[in-house]
Design a protein around this motif. Structure first.
Motif, PDB file in Angstrom:
ATOM      1  N   GLY A  41       0.812  -1.202   0.000  1.00 37.68           N
ATOM      2  CA  GLY A  41       0.000   0.000   0.000  1.00 37.68           C
ATOM      3  C   GLY A  41       0.851   1.260   0.000  1.00 37.68           C
ATOM      4  O   GLY A  41       1.822   1.369   0.762  1.00 37.68           O
ATOM      5  N   LYS A  42       0.497   2.217  -0.840  1.00 41.08           N
ATOM      6  CA  LYS A  42       1.208   3.495  -0.921  1.00 41.08           C
ATOM      7  C   LYS A  42       0.455   4.610  -0.204  1.00 41.08           C
ATOM      8  O   LYS A  42       1.039   5.352   0.579  1.00 41.08           O
ATOM      9  CB  LYS A  42       1.421   3.891  -2.385  1.00 41.08           C
ATOM     10  CG  LYS A  42       2.082   5.256  -2.560  1.00 41.08           C
ATOM     11  CD  LYS A  42       2.296   5.611  -4.021  1.00 41.08           C
ATOM     12  CE  LYS A  42       2.990   6.975  -4.161  1.00 41.08           C
ATOM     13  NZ  LYS A  42       3.274   7.309  -5.573  1.00 41.08           N
ATOM     14  N   GLN A  43      -0.859   4.731  -0.463  1.00 37.71           N
ATOM     15  CA  GLN A  43      -1.641   5.844   0.072  1.00 37.71           C
ATOM     16  C   GLN A  43      -3.054   5.370   0.375  1.00 37.71           C
ATOM     17  O   GLN A  43      -3.659   4.652  -0.427  1.00 37.71           O
ATOM     18  CB  GLN A  43      -1.693   6.984  -0.945  1.00 37.71           C
ATOM     19  CG  GLN A  43      -2.271   8.282  -0.428  1.00 37.71           C
ATOM     20  CD  GLN A  43      -1.259   9.184   0.238  1.00 37.71           C
ATOM     21  OE1 GLN A  43      -0.059   8.888   0.219  1.00 37.71           O
ATOM     22  NE2 GLN A  43      -1.703  10.278   0.830  1.00 37.71           N
ATOM     23  N   ALA A  44      -3.574   5.749   1.540  1.00 37.41           N
ATOM     24  CA  ALA A  44      -4.923   5.365   1.946  1.00 37.41           C
ATOM     25  C   ALA A  44      -5.858   6.566   1.867  1.00 37.41           C
ATOM     26  O   ALA A  44      -5.455   7.706   2.148  1.00 37.41           O
ATOM     27  CB  ALA A  44      -4.922   4.817   3.370  1.00 37.41           C
ATOM     28  N   TYR A  45      -7.106   6.301   1.485  1.00 40.27           N
ATOM     29  CA  TYR A  45      -8.139   7.333   1.376  1.00 40.27           C
ATOM     30  C   TYR A  45      -9.386   6.863   2.109  1.00 40.27           C
ATOM     31  O   TYR A  45      -9.827   5.725   1.937  1.00 40.27           O
ATOM     32  CB  TYR A  45      -8.510   7.580  -0.085  1.00 40.27           C
ATOM     33  CG  TYR A  45      -7.423   8.192  -0.934  1.00 40.27           C
ATOM     34  CD1 TYR A  45      -7.447   9.546  -1.263  1.00 40.27           C
ATOM     35  CD2 TYR A  45      -6.377   7.411  -1.412  1.00 40.27           C
ATOM     36  CE1 TYR A  45      -6.458  10.111  -2.053  1.00 40.27           C
ATOM     37  CE2 TYR A  45      -5.371   7.970  -2.199  1.00 40.27           C
ATOM     38  CZ  TYR A  45      -5.420   9.316  -2.518  1.00 40.27           C
ATOM     39  OH  TYR A  45      -4.433   9.862  -3.290  1.00 40.27           O
TER      40      TYR A  45
END
Length: 368
Positions: free
Chosen positions: A189-193
């Protein structure tokens, strides 16, 4: 697949404990995918987004943690047991679209290796380190996106509700996970929203998350890592649907593993399971959730958090439209067997979180 974006501004309020401040002002206007999308409504809320790793080098360390020693940490992970079940789910409540219905077409995989699969290869496990410092997992699903790099799951399988405002550590996705294997690679995972109200106010009506992942890796014969390509190219991506009427039938896919209240364990959590049922509305007092939807399902809570609810699912293509995500389960008839899975209703606010996430490019964590 073209995506256009208009400028928009987020206005974040100072945090307070007053639930009356749950909605903050923001001007949002995002053009969506050309295939079947319309503009999302301008809503008074904010999208919460956070990095999951600090760099590609850190992502390599995360992948090595999970794939090293023959995948020992994957095999030793246990199903996440945070907010897995509720005591009471009332068959009432109200859900209503906040704008016109939106559907996004599924992304078929570009590889031929998925032919013959009996369940969606888009389904898999998300692994992470919990607040207790131990490895755990939920269910996740690859969904359509501009860069073929997006995973949908429950909000509390991306953000740590035991450490408010924090993401879960060492977050990865393994599609098609079965008995310790990574048949379609491992994706860091790179970025969570997610929705601002979920992390700030514990608003479980917004308990959903989208995670942008790097391209996949697998263990190499030498014990290192090898590039494996983009997630959507390898397994495809389910379509998306929001502001929809409640479907007469929805298929649920996940990895249930925990016990029923009577102690029986019908699932192992090692392979993908499925169930189907009709959607209804639900209110869950313990979560202060007033806009939930429910589906008849025998899944236990542990392991099935993040399970995909697919409407208009095609058994031949194994594709449909994501229209719900399991965030908890309930025993509605009090016979000590879970019989209902619960999800937030997918409206335009979820659509805006998704629309932000699809715009982020990720790339690979290793040199080509």
């Amino acid at each position: 697949m073209a995506i256009t974006c208009s400028n928009y501004r987020r206005v974040l309020p100072s945090v307070s404990g007053d639930d009356e401040m749950k909605r903050t002002l923001v001007a949002l206007a995002v053009g969506l995918l050309a295939s079947g999308l319309v503009a999302a409504p301008a809503e008074a809320f904010s999208v919460k987004t956070d990095p999951l790793v600090s760099s590609q080098g850190a992502a390599v360390e995360v992948a090595t943690f999970w794939l090293g020693d023959g995948g020992a940490n994957l095999k030793n992970a246990t199903p996440y047991n945070v907010q897995t079940a509720v005591d009471l789910a009332l068959p009432r409540g109200g859900v209503s679209p906040d704008n016109k219905p939106v559907t996004i077409e599924p992304l078929p995989p570009s590889t031929s290796g998925v032919v013959g699969a009996k369940t969606p290869t888009t389904a898999g496990k998300v692994f992470f380190i919990g607040a207790d410092g131990q490895p755990h997992w939920c269910t996740g699903t690859s969904v359509q996106s501009k860069y073929h790099n997006l995973v949908a799951t429950a909000g509390h399988c991306g953000y740590d509700t035991q450490r408010p405002g924090s993401t879960l550590d060492k977050w990865v996705f393994v599609p098609g996970y079965s008995d310790g294997t990574t048949p379609w690679g491992l994706y860091v995972g790179k970025q969570a929203y997610t929705h601002y109200d979920f992390t700030t106010y514990d608003d479980y009506d917004r308990d959903y998350a989208f995670v942008v992942v790097y391209s996949g890796v697998v263990s190499s014969p030498s014990g290192g890592l090898t590039n494996f390509g983009r997630l959507g190219d390898n397994v495809g991506g389910q379509g998306m649907a929001w502001n929809q009427p409640l479907a007469s039938s929805v298929d649920v896919f996940g990895y249930p593993a925990g016990p029923h209240p009577d102690g029986k364990r019908p699932y192992t959590g090692e392979t993908i399971e499925s169930s189907s049922g009709r959607m209804t509305t639900a209110t869950v007092p313990s979560l202060k959730a007033e806009e939930f939807i429910a589906v008849d399902s025998p899944f236990t809570g542990e392991g099935s958090l993040g399970s995909s609810w697919l409407v208009r699912y095609n058994n031949s293509s194994r594709m449909g439209y994501l229209n719900g995500i399991t965030v908890s389960v309930a025993d509605t008839d009090r016979n000590l067997r879970y019989d209902t899975s619960l999800s937030p209703y997918f409206d335009g606010e979820l659509g805006q979180v998704y629309s932000d996430a699809v715009l982020l490019w990720s790339g690979a964590i290793l040199p080509a």
